[in-house]
Design a protein around this motif. Structure first.
Motif, mmCIF file in Angstrom:
data_model
loop_
_atom_site.group_PDB
_atom_site.id
_atom_site.type_symbol
_atom_site.label_atom_id
_atom_site.label_comp_id
_atom_site.label_asym_id
_atom_site.label_seq_id
_atom_site.Cartn_x
_atom_site.Cartn_y
_atom_site.Cartn_z
ATOM 1 N N PRO A 90 0.806 -1.269 -0.120
ATOM 2 C CA PRO A 90 0.076 -0.099 -0.112
ATOM 3 C C PRO A 90 0.761 1.451 -0.312
ATOM 4 N N LYS A 91 2.093 1.364 0.427
ATOM 5 C CA LYS A 91 2.770 2.298 0.573
ATOM 6 C C LYS A 91 3.749 2.559 -0.627
ATOM 7 N N ALA A 92 3.896 1.751 -1.471
ATOM 8 C CA ALA A 92 4.547 1.662 -2.828
ATOM 9 C C ALA A 92 4.160 2.763 -3.935
ATOM 10 N N PRO A 93 2.677 2.861 -3.931
ATOM 11 C CA PRO A 93 2.589 3.782 -5.051
ATOM 12 C C PRO A 93 2.777 5.344 -4.427
ATOM 13 N N ASP A 94 2.621 5.723 -3.172
ATOM 14 C CA ASP A 94 2.928 6.978 -2.895
ATOM 15 C C ASP A 94 4.643 7.191 -2.956
ATOM 16 N N SER A 101 9.413 13.526 -8.387
ATOM 17 C CA SER A 101 9.767 14.939 -7.943
ATOM 18 C C SER A 101 11.031 14.828 -7.146
ATOM 19 N N THR A 102 11.773 13.717 -6.747
ATOM 20 C CA THR A 102 12.921 13.475 -6.005
ATOM 21 C C THR A 102 13.653 12.206 -6.437
ATOM 22 N N PRO A 103 15.020 12.382 -6.402
ATOM 23 C CA PRO A 103 15.587 10.984 -6.970
ATOM 24 C C PRO A 103 15.661 10.034 -5.943
ATOM 25 N N ALA A 104 15.223 8.818 -6.338
ATOM 26 C CA ALA A 104 14.994 7.677 -5.510
ATOM 27 C C ALA A 104 15.556 6.481 -5.876
ATOM 28 N N LEU A 105 15.759 5.631 -5.024
ATOM 29 C CA LEU A 105 15.995 4.144 -5.154
ATOM 30 C C LEU A 105 15.167 3.588 -4.216
ATOM 31 N N ALA A 106 14.403 2.320 -4.936
ATOM 32 C CA ALA A 106 13.456 1.465 -4.398
ATOM 33 C C ALA A 106 14.164 0.073 -4.195
ATOM 34 N N VAL A 107 14.253 -0.592 -3.089
ATOM 35 C CA VAL A 107 14.650 -1.697 -2.706
ATOM 36 C C VAL A 107 13.776 -2.603 -2.267
ATOM 37 N N VAL A 108 13.686 -3.795 -3.172
ATOM 38 C CA VAL A 108 12.533 -4.877 -2.675
ATOM 39 C C VAL A 108 13.199 -6.057 -2.332
ATOM 40 N N SER A 109 12.946 -6.531 -0.914
ATOM 41 C CA SER A 109 13.423 -7.717 -0.540
ATOM 42 C C SER A 109 12.362 -8.742 -0.817
ATOM 43 N N ALA A 110 13.005 -9.895 -1.840
ATOM 44 C CA ALA A 110 12.098 -10.708 -2.248
ATOM 45 C C ALA A 110 12.244 -11.894 -1.230
ATOM 46 N N GLY A 111 11.133 -12.183 -0.159
ATOM 47 C CA GLY A 111 11.062 -12.967 0.718
ATOM 48 C C GLY A 111 10.482 -14.249 0.223
ATOM 49 N N ARG A 112 9.467 -14.733 0.776
ATOM 50 C CA ARG A 112 8.813 -16.058 0.569
ATOM 51 C C ARG A 112 7.815 -15.810 -0.676
ATOM 52 N N THR A 113 7.586 -14.770 -1.172
ATOM 53 C CA THR A 113 6.546 -14.498 -1.857
ATOM 54 C C THR A 113 7.293 -13.672 -3.200
ATOM 55 N N ALA A 115 8.083 -11.007 -6.103
ATOM 56 C CA ALA A 115 8.228 -9.558 -5.950
ATOM 57 C C ALA A 115 7.289 -8.712 -7.124
ATOM 58 N N ASP A 116 6.560 -9.659 -7.735
ATOM 59 C CA ASP A 116 6.056 -8.891 -9.120
ATOM 60 C C ASP A 116 5.092 -7.669 -8.646
ATOM 61 N N ASP A 117 4.228 -8.006 -7.797
ATOM 62 C CA ASP A 117 3.415 -6.717 -7.449
ATOM 63 C C ASP A 117 3.884 -5.288 -6.744
ATOM 64 N N LEU A 122 6.209 0.062 -8.081
ATOM 65 C CA LEU A 122 7.684 0.772 -8.220
ATOM 66 C C LEU A 122 8.032 1.070 -9.583
ATOM 67 N N ASP A 123 7.370 0.789 -10.748
ATOM 68 C CA ASP A 123 7.932 0.859 -12.021
ATOM 69 C C ASP A 123 8.416 2.407 -12.308
ATOM 70 N N ALA A 124 7.553 3.243 -11.590
ATOM 71 C CA ALA A 124 7.749 4.816 -12.069
ATOM 72 C C ALA A 124 8.955 5.393 -11.366
ATOM 73 N N VAL A 125 9.407 4.458 -10.340
ATOM 74 C CA VAL A 125 10.761 4.962 -9.793
ATOM 75 C C VAL A 125 11.965 4.969 -10.572
ATOM 76 N N GLY A 126 12.069 4.087 -11.420
ATOM 77 C CA GLY A 126 13.163 3.816 -12.373
ATOM 78 C C GLY A 126 14.318 3.086 -12.008
ATOM 79 N N LYS A 127 14.699 3.373 -10.828
ATOM 80 C CA LYS A 127 15.625 2.584 -10.218
ATOM 81 C C LYS A 127 15.324 1.773 -9.122
ATOM 82 N N VAL A 128 15.035 0.347 -9.352
ATOM 83 C CA VAL A 128 14.349 -0.666 -8.623
ATOM 84 C C VAL A 128 15.529 -1.829 -8.400
ATOM 85 N N VAL A 129 15.623 -2.408 -7.264
ATOM 86 C CA VAL A 129 16.689 -3.257 -7.044
ATOM 87 C C VAL A 129 15.723 -4.340 -6.305
#
Length: 174
Positions: A90-94, A101-113, A115-117, A122-129
């Motif tokens: 729920p916090k990802a779209p915000d 408007s701010t340089p950003a880096l999103a990091v997704v920790s792929a646990g048991r499920t 990470a597609d959703d 977070l696709d709009a962030v541009g830099k997603v790890v």
């Protein structure tokens, strides 16, 4: 009469012993919970404000290699999300909106499920790890809870951090 008085005194004694034992059990459970969670007084869910971000290297979902130098281009918002975290999606779209408007880096920790959703949100962030739990970026930021957001200054030091995005968003705009 003496039998009734004796019974009341015995019951009062038993209640007092029960209270003492219950207090001891509660104290032990609290100690156990702190040890189990690894928390100590002053526990931080990530790097403390003012701490320098150590070096890291990771690949984004587009194949670009990112390291701590990405944080030197100005004030950068860094968000950590986990697929095992119920409040992360729920916090990802915000976060993605703020990244416009701010340089950003999103990091997704792929646990048991998968990470597609989170990746799609977070696709709009541009830099997603996307990395495994305890990956290089999460380790560099000492992430111990999700979601967690950092505002990093151009000198590579953490300006602010927290589980809520709004305070950091206001700081980034100021």
């Amino acid at each position: 009469m003496t039998i009734g008085l004796s019974a009341v005194l015995v019951l009062c004694g038993l209640v007092a012993v029960n209270l003492v034992l219950t207090g001891g059990i509660i104290r032990k459970l609290r100690e156990y919970e702190r040890e189990r969670a690894g928390h100590t007084d002053g526990w931080q869910p990530g790097l403390a404000d003012g701490a320098k971000v150590p070096s890291f290297t990771a690949a984004t979902t587009t194949g670009e290699t990112v390291d701590e130098e990405i944080l030197r281009d100005g004030v950068t918002l860094v968000g950590f999300f986990s697929t095992d975290c119920g409040s992360c999606l729920p916090k990802a779209p915000d976060f993605a909106d703020t990244a416009a408007s701010t340089p950003a880096l999103a990091v997704v920790s792929a646990g048991r499920t998968a990470a597609d959703d989170l990746r799609q949100a977070l696709d709009a962030v541009g830099k997603v790890v996307v990395e495994a739990e305890g990956g290089p970026v999460a380790t560099a930021f000492a992430v111990a809870a999700y979601p967690l957001f950092f505002l990093v200054g151009p000198d590579g030091a953490v300006l602010a951090s927290g589980h809520e995005l709004d305070p950091l968003r206001r700081l980034a705009r100021a």
